[in-house]
Structure formats: structure tokens, C-alpha cells
Motif scaffolding. Sequence first.
Motif, mmCIF file in Angstrom:
data_model
loop_
_atom_site.group_PDB
_atom_site.id
_atom_site.type_symbol
_atom_site.label_atom_id
_atom_site.label_comp_id
_atom_site.label_asym_id
_atom_site.label_seq_id
_atom_site.Cartn_x
_atom_site.Cartn_y
_atom_site.Cartn_z
ATOM 1 N N LYS A 262 150.145 43.080 105.714
ATOM 2 C CA LYS A 262 149.838 42.745 104.262
ATOM 3 C C LYS A 262 150.918 43.942 103.709
ATOM 4 C CE LYS A 262 146.453 41.116 102.077
ATOM 5 N NZ LYS A 262 146.863 39.397 102.075
ATOM 6 N N ILE B 274 153.129 45.869 101.359
ATOM 7 C CA ILE B 274 153.209 46.118 100.062
ATOM 8 C C ILE B 274 154.461 46.609 99.391
ATOM 9 C CG2 ILE B 274 150.732 46.864 100.151
ATOM 10 C CD1 ILE B 274 151.360 49.618 100.422
ATOM 11 N N GLY C 58 156.200 49.167 95.828
ATOM 12 C CA GLY C 58 156.124 51.193 95.399
ATOM 13 C C GLY C 58 154.819 50.916 94.493
ATOM 14 N N GLN C 59 154.177 50.219 93.853
ATOM 15 C CA GLN C 59 152.780 50.624 92.982
ATOM 16 C C GLN C 59 151.705 49.687 93.872
ATOM 17 O OE1 GLN C 59 153.507 52.247 90.418
ATOM 18 N NE2 GLN C 59 155.574 51.651 90.842
ATOM 19 N N SER C 60 152.774 49.784 95.552
ATOM 20 C CA SER C 60 150.829 49.306 96.730
ATOM 21 C C SER C 60 150.451 47.453 95.777
ATOM 22 C CB SER C 60 149.841 50.190 95.677
ATOM 23 O OG SER C 60 149.839 51.794 96.660
ATOM 24 N N GLU C 61 151.874 47.034 95.820
ATOM 25 C CA GLU C 61 151.224 45.710 95.326
ATOM 26 C C GLU C 61 152.081 45.195 96.525
ATOM 27 O OE1 GLU C 61 155.548 46.252 94.608
ATOM 28 O OE2 GLU C 61 154.036 47.414 94.657
ATOM 29 N N VAL C 62 150.946 44.187 97.284
ATOM 30 C CA VAL C 62 151.246 43.273 98.048
ATOM 31 C C VAL C 62 152.887 41.937 97.663
ATOM 32 C CG1 VAL C 62 150.538 41.071 99.618
ATOM 33 C CG2 VAL C 62 148.990 42.814 98.710
ATOM 34 N N THR D 244 152.776 38.370 103.125
ATOM 35 C CA THR D 244 151.001 38.590 104.172
ATOM 36 C C THR D 244 152.139 37.802 105.437
ATOM 37 O OG1 THR D 244 150.011 38.255 102.563
ATOM 38 C CG2 THR D 244 149.291 37.551 105.772
#
Length: 397
Positions: free
Chosen positions: A143, A145, A147-151, A154
Motif C-alpha cells: 500500500k 500511504i 500524510g495521514q496514513s490513508e491509503v 495499491t
Amino acid sequence: MSIAALIVAAGRGSRAGEGVPKQYRLLQGQPVLARTLAGFLAHPGIGHTLVVIHPDDRGLYEASVRSIAPISAALLPCIDGGETRQDSVRNGLEALSDSDPGLVLVHDAARPFVGPQLIDRAIEAAGRWGAAVPGVPVTDTIKVIGGQSEVVSTPDRASLRAIQTPQAFRFSLLLDAHRKAAGANLHEFTDDGALAEWAGLPVHVFEGESGNIKLTHPADFLDAERRLKSGSMTYITKLGTGFDVHAFGEGDHVWLGGIRVSHDRGVVAHSDGDVILHALTDAILGALADGDIGTHFPPSDPQWRGASSDRFLAHAVNLVRERGGTVDHLDTTLLCEKPRLGPYREAMRQRIAEIAGLRLDQISLKATTTEKLGFTGRGEGIAAQAAATIRLPEKNA
């Protein structure tokens, strides 16, 4: 076309935990770097091998090299690395430039499981493409990601590869790329393939090896130990003993444990008359059931007249290693009234460890008088008795 291997061993390996740098830690009794080097030194396609080290690690490096004795003529003197991995590789390339190899393989010292087939593929890929790196398929889903750990995305793992070393290049292309990066004041490339890409070179990927792991964390060392143990054969412990004696004669010194010791007498001997090293040599040969020191170095042969006895001990140790074995422990007792052993004991232990490529804690050295009895008690000569324990693979035992 000549081929050189450049082994990068200048890092500190802080993620591997406390202790000596990871490339010098032991795996089944042998330093990681020694295992890595052995793969390249044994490969018939590699003409020269150069190791780049940290300036503070010279003693650790020399001990590692001694553990793979006999040292191959293909191993060049090591050189110091730089502030970054990239700087260290460039230092190595500049050192190799005088010999002008056609191809160069750059390999991490902390990858001790490199196999001959992988080296074959690296050589073939460098000759074919000019810049190539080994890669293995990625089995996990990857994955990307934000800056906010969002994906964010993929990627299709079918097109992904985990890159390893040895990375393989035409020497002139890689050296030129490194010089360009240094000229641009770029020093943080951690991968030569990435540096080559930056320099505009097309970089190809060839088949890597899943077992060609890099030792990075403490758990990696535990896994490597388990791997070596599970894949190892049965070893048999062997014990050998040795004894040597020399009469005193004219002279002002004696050789003991590889150290020149001032004395009011010398010894009568064909070689340098070092009773400690002679007894140890016979003990190892006894454990191998391979004759004695006179069998391997006949006193009738003039080439051994005055010879330094470290050659005898190194030869015996090498015979063990050639059979796939390991020397576990060397123990010696010196028998004499004089000279006194105490002032020289630690220097002798250190010298024996150097000759045999062993740790200091594998060397025991003691002394005793014979209470004025016998030829040693009368001051007519000097003697030593020794014991050696070795392990040999069952098929070679």
C-alpha cells in the motif's frame, strides 16, 4: 573481461542491536563478513575482491579474514569507507580503477547467503545490459500511504520486485555515475541501482534469491542461526594431543607461542624451535589422524631450515577447514624452569589466536616446572604438551 567484487562493510548496523557491527558478528562461530567473502572468493569468475570498511574496524576485519584462511590472492587490501554508503562505494570504485575491471558486482557484507548461481546471473546480466540488480517477487500486498496514513494506491504486486545485492554493472558506467553524483553534491543514495537510474542509465532486474537475506535486525540473526543449524550436517568432536621438546644451545632468545623471548640460551632446532606452536600443530594433526609435523614438514627438507613455526600451525588449521571442520579450542602447557611464561602469556595467546584465526577465549596457555626433575628441571631443554579439540562433518571424520 575481468570482474571485480566490491563488498561494502563500512556501516555501523545500529538496527541490529548492541555489540560489534553486524558484519562482524558470529554465525555458527564464523563472522558474517567471512561467510559473505567466502562466496565471492570461491567463485571462479571473480578476479579480484575488495572490501570497504570503517576505519575503526580494521582489527575486526583482519580477524574475519583470518577465519577463512588460507587467504586468497584475489582478496585485495581493504580500504576505508566514507560518511555514507554511497561515499564508501565510490571509494571502492576509485581504488579499483587502477586495475580497470570490465564488470563490478557491489554487494552488502550483511548478505552472507549469496550463492554461486546468483553470482553467475549477476555477471551475465552486467555483461548483457551494463546495469542490473537482482530482485525477488513481492508476496505481500503493498500500500502507498499519504500524510495521514490513508491509503493512496495499491500497486499491482505482479510488477513489483524487492531488490537485493550483488548489483552488477559495467565498471566504467558505475564509476562515472558515482563521480557525477558526487559532483552534484548528492551523497545519500543507499542503492547503486537507484544512483544509476538518476544518472540516466537503464537498469534491468534479474532473478534474485529468496534466501539471499540481509541481516538487519536481531531477529534476522536468530533466523540465520536456525537456518544454518537446520541445514547443517552432523559434526563429530575429535581430540588430539601433541608434545614437543628442544634442547638448549647457543643463542640469546627462544621462540614461544609465536613471540621472540629474550633468554640466555637458544634452542637446537631445524626450524625456529617454537615448542608451543609445534605441540599445537601436532595436536591438531592428531585430531585429524593425519600424521605429525614431521610428516608434513620433514626436517630433511632444507626449505624448512629456520622456518617460522606459525606456518606449521596455520597449515594444520587450514587442513581442518578444508575438510569443512572447525577448531574449537587449543590448550598448551609449557614445561621449563626458565624463561618465565607470565610476562608473555597474553601476547602469546593473542599471537596464537591470530595465526589460527580464533577468538582469544579459544586459546589456553599454562606453564609448570618439573620440580628440578628431568632434563627440563636441570635446565637442559624446554618442552610443551598440547591438546586440540576440533569438529568435523561426519562424512569427513
